[in-house]
Design a protein around this motif. Structure first.
Motif, short mmCIF file in Angstrom:
data_model
loop_
_atom_site.label_atom_id
_atom_site.label_comp_id
_atom_site.label_asym_id
_atom_site.label_seq_id
_atom_site.Cartn_x
_atom_site.Cartn_y
_atom_site.Cartn_z
N ALA A 163 -21.29 -24.05 55.28
CA ALA A 163 -20.84 -24.89 56.10
C ALA A 163 -19.94 -24.15 57.27
N HIS A 164 -19.08 -23.12 56.72
CA HIS A 164 -18.42 -22.63 57.49
C HIS A 164 -19.20 -21.78 58.69
N ILE A 165 -20.31 -21.21 58.14
CA ILE A 165 -20.99 -20.69 59.34
C ILE A 165 -21.63 -21.50 60.47
N LEU A 166 -22.08 -22.67 59.88
CA LEU A 166 -22.59 -23.90 60.72
C LEU A 166 -21.41 -24.35 61.67
N LEU A 167 -20.28 -24.64 61.12
CA LEU A 167 -19.23 -24.92 61.96
C LEU A 167 -18.75 -24.08 62.98
N THR A 168 -18.87 -22.62 62.70
CA THR A 168 -18.43 -21.67 63.73
C THR A 168 -19.40 -21.39 64.75
N ARG A 169 -20.78 -21.57 64.29
CA ARG A 169 -22.06 -21.65 65.34
C ARG A 169 -21.76 -22.91 66.18
N ARG A 171 -19.11 -24.67 66.93
CA ARG A 171 -18.31 -24.55 67.92
C ARG A 171 -18.42 -23.68 68.98
N GLN A 172 -19.14 -22.70 68.72
CA GLN A 172 -19.37 -21.60 69.73
C GLN A 172 -20.55 -22.22 70.60
N ALA A 173 -21.17 -23.14 70.38
CA ALA A 173 -22.34 -23.68 71.02
C ALA A 173 -21.76 -24.80 71.80
N SER A 174 -20.81 -25.47 71.06
CA SER A 174 -19.93 -26.44 72.14
C SER A 174 -19.15 -25.78 73.30
N GLU A 175 -18.59 -24.63 72.72
CA GLU A 175 -17.69 -24.10 73.75
C GLU A 175 -18.74 -23.70 74.91
#
Length: 543
Positions: A163-169, A171-175
């Motif tokens: 889930a952490h990996i998904l959240l990080t990706r 967030r990066q996609a959102s940015e």
């Protein structure tokens, strides 16, 4: 349309409500286990007593969130400890039969991370691992099944890690999406200004030509230029309307409107387009008044009427009103080829166009009705489309709130008589020389005395009002010009501001509701009406 991100208040409240739902499901599961013989009465009693206390604390948390919404880290930590303590207690007391409650532990762990971010996910994972360790320490059945314990520990770590990996990706996609959206906004803002300038100047030059003494052939050429320019302008406005509406930059402004005047203005605005399409527009009079945003309602009706003119040329068109469900509905009926029922659900989709055998030359890209839908949603109105192939199409804008006639404040009629502007002294400030020349020429044809400049003047010039572009380069804006002239003359100078950028940005910079702001490309009739209204105000003040 783009929707705002959920607030912290909604996030915490939804987490608290889910806690109550999961607790109810767990209670039902415990009762079923007891009835099936997997739990003894002592186990049932202990779990139910604890669950009663759990519910009391959970309701207290809901009340706390309602009274004091917002980010509260101590409250979040307390809620997480509250959840893990209840899960651990149930699994310890209930033994093997309560092993499925581990699903709630994973739910709580991942849910906190998804709602609050990666730091809370890491904290929740640590608390979950500690809870599993405590359960293993006090539950003999896990010691007897070490691989079950190992599975719980590995799953408790691996699922949040993924889930952490998904959240990080995410967030990066959102940015990246935000950066791309910002770049698109800057591009559209600049393109908006750069494209509005030539369209604006062409429109003014065409108006000058129309007022000249032309032969029939030359007048037809001017009509063709006007028609082509109108198509470009409508497409350009459609693209900008979609962008503006989707970015939440439009806030409706309620105002009491006389429906007869709204419809009369709509017909006047489309006189030339109706003549080109060989369409006779008939309007049934109405004495009703409604409360609505005049600009948004006008754009909505304009898009519906433009569609009717494009797809039903050579046919009569009827506009009427009727009271319905406590409000007013405006209906536009055409006698065009009609639309098959299979197409009706997709009509409000972007770029969707119903292609018939003989409409290959119909202009547009299919944005008109998608804009209608966006504006209707923004105003809280309903849109109904009824159509029968071979008989025509009817579009109804429903739900306009009725208002009392006494609340209506009619605008002073501006008229179109050019002689009324004769002798009006205008200071015209515009940094684009083509637009400056076109505007000055048109004003002079209307009888105005024009003093032109590309920037604010350093010396006093006698004038009655000022027309200034808002975007005058890097050194000064239209708002700065008006402020300078106010100080120079020691009075409030009547002014009109024209901008190729966002109108609301200009209004905010001006900070003066009495200064009208017109968006490029400005229709000559609109500018003339505004000038006449200001002249009448000046005459009333001097009387």
């Amino acid at each position: 349309m783009t929707r705002p991100a959920p607030s912290t208040r909604d996030t915490e409240r939804s987490q608290a409500l889910i806690r109550l739902i999961l607790s109810s499901v767990a209670t039902l599961y415990v009762v079923l286990l007891y009835l099936a013989g997997y739990l003894i009465e002592a186990q049932l009693r202990s779990i139910l007593i604890y669950n009663a206390g759990f519910l009391l604390v959970s309701f207290a948390l809901v009340g706390w969130i309602v009274r004091r919404p917002g980010v509260n880290p101590p409250r979040r930590l307390l809620a997480m400890l509250h959840d893990y303590a209840a899960i651990a207690f149930a699994m310890i007391i209930g033994g093997e039969a309560m092993l499925p409650v581990y699903g709630a532990l994973l739910w709580v762990t991942v849910g906190n991370g998804m709602r609050y971010g990666t730091r809370y996910l890491a904290l929740a994972t640590v608390l979950a691992l500690l809870s599993i360790s405590l359960i293993a320490l006090l539950s003999p059945y896990l010691w007897r099944n070490p691989f079950v314990l190992l599975t719980l520990l590995v799953t408790t770590f691996m699922v949040p890690a993924y889930a952490h990996i998904l959240l990080t990706r995410t967030r990066q996609a959102s940015e990246q999406a935000q950066a791309a959206n910002l770049a698109k906004s800057r591009f559209l803002a600049q393109a908006s200004h750069d494209l509005r300038q030539p369209i604006h100047s062409i429109s003014l030059f065409t108006a000058c030509l129309r007022d000249a003494r032309l032969g029939d052939e030359e007048r037809r050429m001017v009509d063709n230029i006007d028609r082509s320019l109108l198509s470009v302008e409508q497409l350009f406005r459609s693209i900008l309307d979609v962008y503006t509406l989707d970015n939440g930059q439009v806030v409706p402004r309620g105002e009491v409107l006389a429906i007869d005047e709204v419809l009369a203005g709509l017909v006047r605005q489309n006189t030339e387009a109706a003549r080109w399409a060989n369409v006779t527009i008939k309007v049934r009079p109405s004495r009703c008044h409604v409360r609505c945003d005049p600009a948004l309602l006008g754009t909505l009706l304009q898009n519906v009427l433009s569609n009717a003119l494009k797809y039903a040329p050579g046919k009569a068109l009827l506009i009427g009103c009727r009271r319905r469900n406590g409000g007013l509905a405006i209906e536009i009926h055409d006698r065009g080829p009609g639309i098959d029922s299979e197409h009706l659900p997709q009509l409000f989709d972007e770029f969707y166009r119903v292609r018939q055998s003989r409409d290959h030359d119909v202009e547009g890209v299919g944005l008109g009705l998608s804009i209608v839908k966006r504006i209707a949603d923004l105003l809280g109105l309903g849109i109904q489309i009824r159509s029968r192939p071979g008989h025509g199409t009817s579009v109804a804008i429903e739900g306009l709130p009725l208002a009392a006639a006494a609340e209506y404040r009619p605008q002073q009629s501006a008229g179109a008589n050019r002689r009324l502007l004769s002798g009006l002294r205008v200071l015209l400030i515009e940094d684009d020389r083509d637009v400056l020349l076109a505007t000055a020429t048109l004003l002079q044809k209307w009888g105005c005395e024009v003093h032109s400049a590309t920037s604010v003047l350093d010396t006093a010039v006698e004038f009655d009002l000022v027309i200034t572009d808002f975007d005058l380069g890097r050194s000064m804006s239209g708002a700065d010009c008006i402020d300078y002239l106010n100080r120079l003359h020691g009075r409030r100078v009547p002014a009109i501001v024209i901008t190729g950028h966002d109108v609301r940005q200009a209004q905010k910079a001006l900070n003066d509701a009495q200064v009208p702001v017109l968006a490029k490309p400005v229709r000559p009739a609109e500018l003339r009406s505004m000038l006449l209204a200001l002249k009448l105000d000046l005459q009333a003040q001097s009387a």
